[in-house]
Design a protein around this motif. Structure first.
Motif, PDB file in Angstrom:
ATOM      1  N   CYS A  13     -32.700 -23.505 -14.017  1.00 29.44           N
ATOM      2  CA  CYS A  13     -32.134 -22.655 -12.981  1.00 29.44           C
ATOM      3  C   CYS A  13     -30.617 -22.573 -13.140  1.00 29.44           C
ATOM      4  N   LEU A  14     -29.982 -23.734 -13.297  1.00 27.77           N
ATOM      5  CA  LEU A  14     -28.521 -23.756 -13.430  1.00 27.77           C
ATOM      6  C   LEU A  14     -28.091 -23.085 -14.734  1.00 27.77           C
ATOM      7  N   ALA A  15     -28.823 -23.396 -15.827  1.00 27.83           N
ATOM      8  CA  ALA A  15     -28.462 -22.797 -17.109  1.00 27.83           C
ATOM      9  C   ALA A  15     -28.565 -21.282 -17.037  1.00 27.83           C
ATOM     10  N   GLY A  16     -29.648 -20.790 -16.380  1.00 27.49           N
ATOM     11  CA  GLY A  16     -29.812 -19.341 -16.227  1.00 27.49           C
ATOM     12  C   GLY A  16     -28.665 -18.751 -15.427  1.00 27.49           C
ATOM     13  N   ALA A  17     -28.274 -19.436 -14.349  1.00 25.41           N
ATOM     14  CA  ALA A  17     -27.214 -18.907 -13.491  1.00 25.41           C
ATOM     15  C   ALA A  17     -25.888 -18.846 -14.235  1.00 25.41           C
ATOM     16  N   ILE A  18     -25.599 -19.906 -15.034  1.00 28.89           N
ATOM     17  CA  ILE A  18     -24.325 -19.910 -15.766  1.00 28.89           C
ATOM     18  C   ILE A  18     -24.348 -18.850 -16.863  1.00 28.89           C
ATOM     19  N   ASN A  19     -25.516 -18.733 -17.530  1.00 30.17           N
ATOM     20  CA  ASN A  19     -25.649 -17.736 -18.585  1.00 30.17           C
ATOM     21  C   ASN A  19     -25.491 -16.329 -18.018  1.00 30.17           C
ATOM     22  N   LEU A  20     -25.992 -16.142 -16.791  1.00 32.60           N
ATOM     23  CA  LEU A  20     -25.869 -14.846 -16.115  1.00 32.60           C
ATOM     24  C   LEU A  20     -24.412 -14.430 -15.995  1.00 32.60           C
ATOM     25  N   LEU A  21     -23.539 -15.411 -15.712  1.00 36.11           N
ATOM     26  CA  LEU A  21     -22.129 -15.084 -15.556  1.00 36.11           C
ATOM     27  C   LEU A  21     -21.448 -14.883 -16.900  1.00 36.11           C
ATOM     28  N   LEU A  22     -21.881 -15.644 -17.910  1.00 36.12           N
ATOM     29  CA  LEU A  22     -21.154 -15.618 -19.180  1.00 36.12           C
ATOM     30  C   LEU A  22     -21.526 -14.436 -20.052  1.00 36.12           C
ATOM     31  N   GLN A  23     -22.765 -13.951 -19.959  1.00 37.62           N
ATOM     32  CA  GLN A  23     -23.193 -12.866 -20.841  1.00 37.62           C
ATOM     33  C   GLN A  23     -22.396 -11.602 -20.552  1.00 37.62           C
ATOM     34  N   SER A  24     -22.058 -10.884 -21.598  1.00 37.83           N
ATOM     35  CA  SER A  24     -21.299  -9.659 -21.376  1.00 37.83           C
ATOM     36  C   SER A  24     -22.212  -8.436 -21.347  1.00 37.83           C
TER      37      SER A  24
END
Lengths: 169, 348
Positions: A13-24
């Motif tokens: 869940c956390l990894a998905g949330a952080i990836n959501l912000l980082l992906q361009s």
């Protein structure tokens, strides 16, 4: 066993949330959001809320996110540019987030009578859930559905009025 | 039952069901080719083996051996994972389907169902709704206008028809009072054909809505706009070749089989005999186990037959007709059915 599953899926869940912000790219962000939604469903399941878990997958991961990806694909949104970020956001933003999280956490921890859930084999059946929803909490439930109905009507009205202007010209 | 026993039994059931499912997919393809052939007054495949019965195996070998092309302009990660999502979701949903009498296994093991879940029906709906991403992402990542149009159509179609599909099932759930597929089947078992939901339960409107919406959900004719050959070459899988194409193909037929299973369970009394309890259940343990499976397979087969029949008979919808039909007719009918069923349940 429950604890291991909880840690694994909370991690997802956390990894998905952080990836959501980082992906361009918007579509990668949308897919990360789907990961967040489905891991949340697993967390609900671990707490014994099986109906809620299924509804989470069907409504959020299924319907709403399909709509998101549909719009991203339809508009063919390209890569987003990375900016340096504003300075005020850096100065005010991070402390503000910390403060808000702290306030929320203390309120939740201090609040009494919320009831307790534990990671366990116990399951709240759909029948129990609907008894609470349609007997004890009937008024809030119906008010919420009226609220959603008003939102739908508003959306339809906005769409129709735009159409009318075009035809009148 | 120890955890090791549970694990081994589950593994065995998963392997057996997956193999049976894949064989069923292969032979559904043959069934379709033979039947459509007969409908169009030709023979269909008839050269490989007796009556063309070995055709699916040869086709499978051909698809394995074909060259696997990946166009240069695709978005690789999503392009590669899309067929896996499509096939994976199509195969997983069979896990909660009960296809036989529950009480025949030794030591409390349910032989004929991989997993008995309280919310089995919702699990199937959830997995089906995740399966859309396979099609949506394949079209987008292919970087091809036909593919993109195909997957856009598919997403729009699924969003529109999923509502009608879910609402059509509410009547059945209200009658059974449970989302557990086994309980739903057992609620229709008493008087055979007279207590099936489609006849005795007065759910035939819901049945028709479900069937129509399910045809649209599985992208089958007359709702096969996502891969309309005359307009979009092959729709969302235009850029796929070899096994990746085969995975989409298998996913489509696996979804057909799942839809047929769900229709059987919810409306036609699942594994129960249409004669009900007229005859006492057979004494022999094997007959006791195999008769329900026979009825289940027969019912599922008749649904698959209907699928092919409809495909061979009806022309494809136009896109605006598809949307109008879904929102203006199917949805209100499904809601009215819920209203009618709840009134009937309240005042009978």
């Amino acid at each position: 066993m429950h604890l291991i599953l909880f840690i694994v899926f909370a991690g997802f869940c956390l990894a998905g949330a952080i990836n959501l912000l980082l992906q361009s790219h918007p579509i990668n962000s949308a897919l990360s959001l789907i990961v967040v939604m489905t891991s949340l469903a697993v967390l609900y399941l671990l707490l014994g809320a099986e109906f809620l878990a299924a509804a989470q997958v069907i409504v959020y991961a299924g319907a709403i996110m399909v709509l998101f990806t549909f719009v991203v694909m339809l508009l063919n949104a390209g890569r987003e540019d990375r900016t340096l970020g504003s300075r005020s956001a850096r100065v005010v933003g991070f402390p503000a987030v910390v403060v808000i999280l702290g306030v929320l956490a203390t309120v939740i921890l201090k609040a009494q009578g919320l009831g307790v859930v534990t990671l366990s084999d116990g399951i709240t059946s759909t029948a129990d859930l609907s008894t609470v929803l349609f007997r004890e909490l009937l008024l809030p439930f119906e008010v919420t559905s009226v609220l959603i109905l008003i939102a739908i009507l508003g959306a339809v009205a906005l769409a129709r009025s735009g159409d009318g202007e075009r035809t009148s010209k | 039952m120890t955890i090791l026993q549970f694990f081994l039994w589950s593994l065995l059931k998963v392997v057996v069901v997956t193999v049976v499912m894949l064989m069923a997919v292969a032979y559904t393809v043959l069934l379709e080719r033979k039947l459509v052939g007969r409908i169009q007054n030709r023979w269909g495949p008839s050269r490989v083996g007796p009556f063309g019965l070995l055709q699916p195996l040869v086709d499978g070998a051909k698809l394995f051996l074909k060259e696997d092309l990946i166009p240069t302009a695709v978005y690789r990660p999503l392009y590669l994972i899309a067929p896996v999502i499509a096939l994976g979701c199509a195969l997983i949903s069979i896990a909660v389907v009960p296809f036989g009498e529950p009480n025949v296994g030794p030591g409390g093991i349910h032989f004929f169902q991989i997993s008995d879940v309280n919310i089995g029906l919702l699990v199937i709906l959830g997995i089906t709704s995740i399966g859309v991403y396979g099609i949506a992402l394949s079209g987008w990542s292919s970087n091809n206008k036909y593919s993109l149009l195909g997957s856009l159509r598919s997403s729009a179609q699924l969003i529109s028809y999923e509502l009608a599909l879910g609402l059509a099932l509410v009547g059945v759930v209200m009658r059974a009072g449970s989302l557990n597929l086994r309980v739903i089947v057992e609620s229709q078992a008493a008087k055979g054909i007279a207590s099936w939901n489609i006849f005795g339960g007065f759910q035939f409107v819901a049945f028709l809505v479900y069937l129509t919406a399910a045809y649209a959900e599985t992208n089958r004719a007359p709702f096969d706009l996502p891969e309309a050959e005359s307009e979009l070459t092959a729709g969302y899988h235009t850029e796929y070749s070899s096994m990746k194409f085969a995975m989409f193909f298998m996913a489509e037929y696996a979804n057909m089989i799942t839809v047929s299973c769900v229709a059987t369970l919810l409306f036609l009394g699942g594994w129960t005999s249409p004669l009900g309890n007229l005859f006492p259940p057979p004494e022999n343990i094997f007959a006791h186990a195999l008769f329900p499976i026979f009825w289940f397979v027969l019912k599922v087969f008749s649904f698959l037959f209907l699928y092919v029949w409809v495909r061979g008979t009806l022309p494809r919808f136009r896109y605006d007709q598809l949307m109008n039909f879904g929102w203006r007719y199917l949805m209100p009918i499904a809601i009215l059915n819920i209203l009618g069923t709840s009134l009937w349940l309240a005042y009978r």
